[in-house]
Write an enzyme that holds these catalytic residues in place. Structure first.
Site, short mmCIF file in Angstrom:
data_model
loop_
_atom_site.label_atom_id
_atom_site.label_comp_id
_atom_site.label_asym_id
_atom_site.label_seq_id
_atom_site.Cartn_x
_atom_site.Cartn_y
_atom_site.Cartn_z
N TRP A 44 0.85 -1.20 0.00
CA TRP A 44 0.00 0.00 0.00
C TRP A 44 0.89 1.24 0.00
O TRP A 44 1.94 1.26 0.66
CB TRP A 44 -0.90 0.02 1.23
CG TRP A 44 -2.29 -0.50 0.96
CD1 TRP A 44 -3.41 0.23 0.77
CD2 TRP A 44 -2.70 -1.88 0.85
NE1 TRP A 44 -4.49 -0.60 0.55
CE2 TRP A 44 -4.09 -1.88 0.58
CE3 TRP A 44 -2.03 -3.10 0.92
CZ2 TRP A 44 -4.82 -3.06 0.41
CZ3 TRP A 44 -2.75 -4.28 0.74
CH2 TRP A 44 -4.13 -4.24 0.49
N GLN A 112 -3.34 7.60 -3.09
CA GLN A 112 -3.44 7.69 -1.62
C GLN A 112 -2.70 8.93 -1.14
O GLN A 112 -1.97 9.56 -1.92
CB GLN A 112 -2.87 6.42 -0.98
CG GLN A 112 -3.95 5.62 -0.30
CD GLN A 112 -3.46 4.36 0.38
OE1 GLN A 112 -2.32 3.95 0.23
NE2 GLN A 112 -4.35 3.73 1.12
N ASP A 174 -11.24 5.55 4.94
CA ASP A 174 -12.28 4.96 4.10
C ASP A 174 -13.72 5.29 4.46
O ASP A 174 -14.50 5.66 3.61
CB ASP A 174 -12.16 3.43 4.12
CG ASP A 174 -10.81 2.93 3.63
OD1 ASP A 174 -9.91 3.74 3.40
OD2 ASP A 174 -10.66 1.71 3.49
N ARG A 207 -15.32 -2.72 10.87
CA ARG A 207 -15.03 -2.44 9.46
C ARG A 207 -16.16 -1.60 8.84
O ARG A 207 -17.23 -1.45 9.42
CB ARG A 207 -14.89 -3.76 8.70
CG ARG A 207 -13.72 -4.62 9.10
CD ARG A 207 -12.40 -4.12 8.60
NE ARG A 207 -12.36 -3.92 7.15
CZ ARG A 207 -11.35 -3.36 6.48
NH1 ARG A 207 -10.28 -2.94 7.14
NH2 ARG A 207 -11.40 -3.20 5.18
N GLU A 403 -4.09 -2.21 14.32
CA GLU A 403 -4.34 -1.29 13.20
C GLU A 403 -4.85 0.05 13.75
O GLU A 403 -4.43 1.11 13.30
CB GLU A 403 -5.36 -1.93 12.25
CG GLU A 403 -5.58 -1.16 10.96
CD GLU A 403 -6.53 -1.87 10.01
OE1 GLU A 403 -7.11 -2.92 10.39
OE2 GLU A 403 -6.72 -1.38 8.88
C1 DGY Z 1 -9.31 -1.56 2.32
O1 DGY Z 1 -9.43 -2.45 1.49
O2 DGY Z 1 -9.88 -1.58 3.41
C2 DGY Z 1 -8.40 -0.45 2.08
O3 DGY Z 1 -8.47 0.53 3.03
C3 DGY Z 1 -8.57 0.12 0.70
O4 DGY Z 1 -7.34 0.19 0.19
#
Ligand code: DGY
Length: 433
Positions: A44, A112, A174, A207, A403
């Site tokens: 990434w 990004q 995101d 998520r 994370e």
């Molecule tokens: C994901 O897949 O969650 C990433 O943040 C996108 O690159």
């Protein structure tokens, strides 16, 4: 010059540093590093550049290689993609078969946050081997400049001074509340059936939601139908969001690239990057909100500010914003610290949409803490920078290298053994020495 800390008085931090270094080794794939095993099995973009800062404490040459590998996959138009799919892995969705960008090594088709020049300047200034740093910076300089030029050309076609994101994944944040209103106008019709993989590796409650994922994929399919032609994507996107944090990162990187270019006698690169930064900085002021006491996103499609007090408006501290703005950001951070135990929450806990464990709708992230603290230190706001650094290390001491973290309980969330979290710890601990 940073070195592996050896001070006996800081043995706890020394242990943290060693644990972080072993995570970097564990996730090292030779020429690039994966963010974490399983959930993110490729390279990434901004992960790699920030991870290079950690690698530099162990092996400077390896640190430069991390960024070089990324730039080896720069597109002909100048874009540096957000994912490089070096090796096939069916543990991640959407993979190369969905993106279909027709690159020699498959990549995604969006970008990004451009932290490359920010990281390179640090590698250069902290180098133990200055000749090596000079040579490696020199070969990257032109490529990074082309990427910056691409941003201005393809993501600010009207010349406003600020670039827009065309997909939330470009922000790195995101599922932030910053995108909610704009997402209402992203359709989901015709999205090909798919199966998420992220929820197999991480708790689905931590998520993005399914409704958000459908829109992420709709946008990918839409851009794919336009042949990934960046001269068309911005105007054709129903999602055009101007993020103060993202723009501040670009501004800071333009300035950092200018400093590097001057040191390497590349004066025209220096000059053009200073101009880009100057235009961005002047335009950033239009994103300031007096009522929120911070910067806000701007929705370019409807021409309105986004009413969402997210950390995007605080990452703006990374750019050399006016002193009164930086002071106001410090006040915001102080207020936020009265609403949660651990700085910096990705959304104000007082906001109804705050969700302590769901990705970018509340949790604290070490990379964000690092960027904000860096801006505060440069701007002379040392006390708040130190508070953020202390909160960062406290999270790791209690919850390991996750994370992200619940900013109220400190609970670790998302993926574990996370590379960039580890790299940031190495940076914070090394700076203490
Ligand atoms: C994901 O897949 O969650 C990433 O943040 C996108 O690159």
């Amino acid at each position: 010059m940073n070195e592996i800390p050896t001070s006996a008085g800081d043995s706890d931090h020394h242990v943290l540093f060693d644990r972080a270094a072993s995570i970097l080794r564990q996730n090292d794939r030779g020429d690039y590093t994966v963010p974490t095993h399983g959930l993110y099995p490729y390279q990434w973009n901004w992960d790699s550049c920030l991870v290079a800062l950690g690698q530099a404490h162990i092996d400077e040459s390896r640190a430069w290689r991390e960024i070089e590998t990324l730039f080896a996959h720069q597109w002909d138009d100048g874009m540096v993609p957000h994912i490089i799919f070096h090796e096939a892995d069916d543990g991640y969705f959407p993979g190369p078969d969905v993106w279909q960008t027709a690159r020699p090594t498959p990549t995604s088709g969006i970008t990004q946050p451009p932290v490359a020049a920010f990281a390179m300047k640090k590698l250069y200034e902290q180098a133990r081997d200055t000749e090596l740093a000079k040579a490696r910076a020199q070969t990257l300089l032109m490529k990074v400049d082309r990427w910056h030029e691409w941003f201005v050309r393809c993501r600010d076609p009207q010349g406003t001074g600020l670039v827009a994101l065309i997909h939330p994944w470009e922000s790195g944040r995101d599922n932030s509340t910053d995108w909610d209103v704009a997402f209402d106008r992203v359709p989901t019709d015709g999205v090909a059936p798919y199966q998420r993989r992220d929820t197999k590796h991480a708790n689905p409650e931590h998520r993005p939601t399914q409704a958000q994922y459908d829109r992420y994929i709709w946008l990918v399919e839409h851009f794919r139908s336009l042949g990934w032609d960046n001269s068309r994507l911005h105007d054709a996107s129903p999602f055009q969001l101007v993020d103060p944090g993202f723009n501040a990162i670009l501004i800071r990187s333009c300035l950092d690239l200018a400093v590097l270019a001057e040191a390497l006698d590349e004066n025209s690169i220096a000059e053009v990057n200073r101009q880009r930064a100057g235009r961005g900085l002047a335009a950033l002021e239009s994103l300031w909100s007096d009522s929120h006491g911070q910067y806000l996103c701007h929705d370019r499609i409807i021409g309105k500010p986004v009413d969402s007090p997210s950390v995007g408006g605080l990452i703006a501290a990374l750019a050399p914003i006016p002193e009164k703005r930086l002071e106001a950001i410090v006040r915001r951070l102080d207020t936020l610290s009265s609403r949660c135990e651990y700085l910096v929450p990705s959304l104000d806990p007082a906001d109804d949409r705050f969700d302590a464990k769901r990705y970018w709708r509340g949790p604290a992230w070490l990379i964000v803490n690092y960027l904000i603290a860096d801006g505060l230190l440069v701007g002379g706001q040392e006390a708040m920078a130190r508070r953020i650094q202390r909160a960062s290390l406290a999270l790791i001491e209690q919850g390991g290298f996750a994370e992200y973290y619940d900013p109220i309980s400190g609970e670790p969330c998302g993926g574990s053994s996370f590379t960039w979290t580890a790299a940031m710890v190495m940076e914070i601990v090394a700076a203490e020495q």
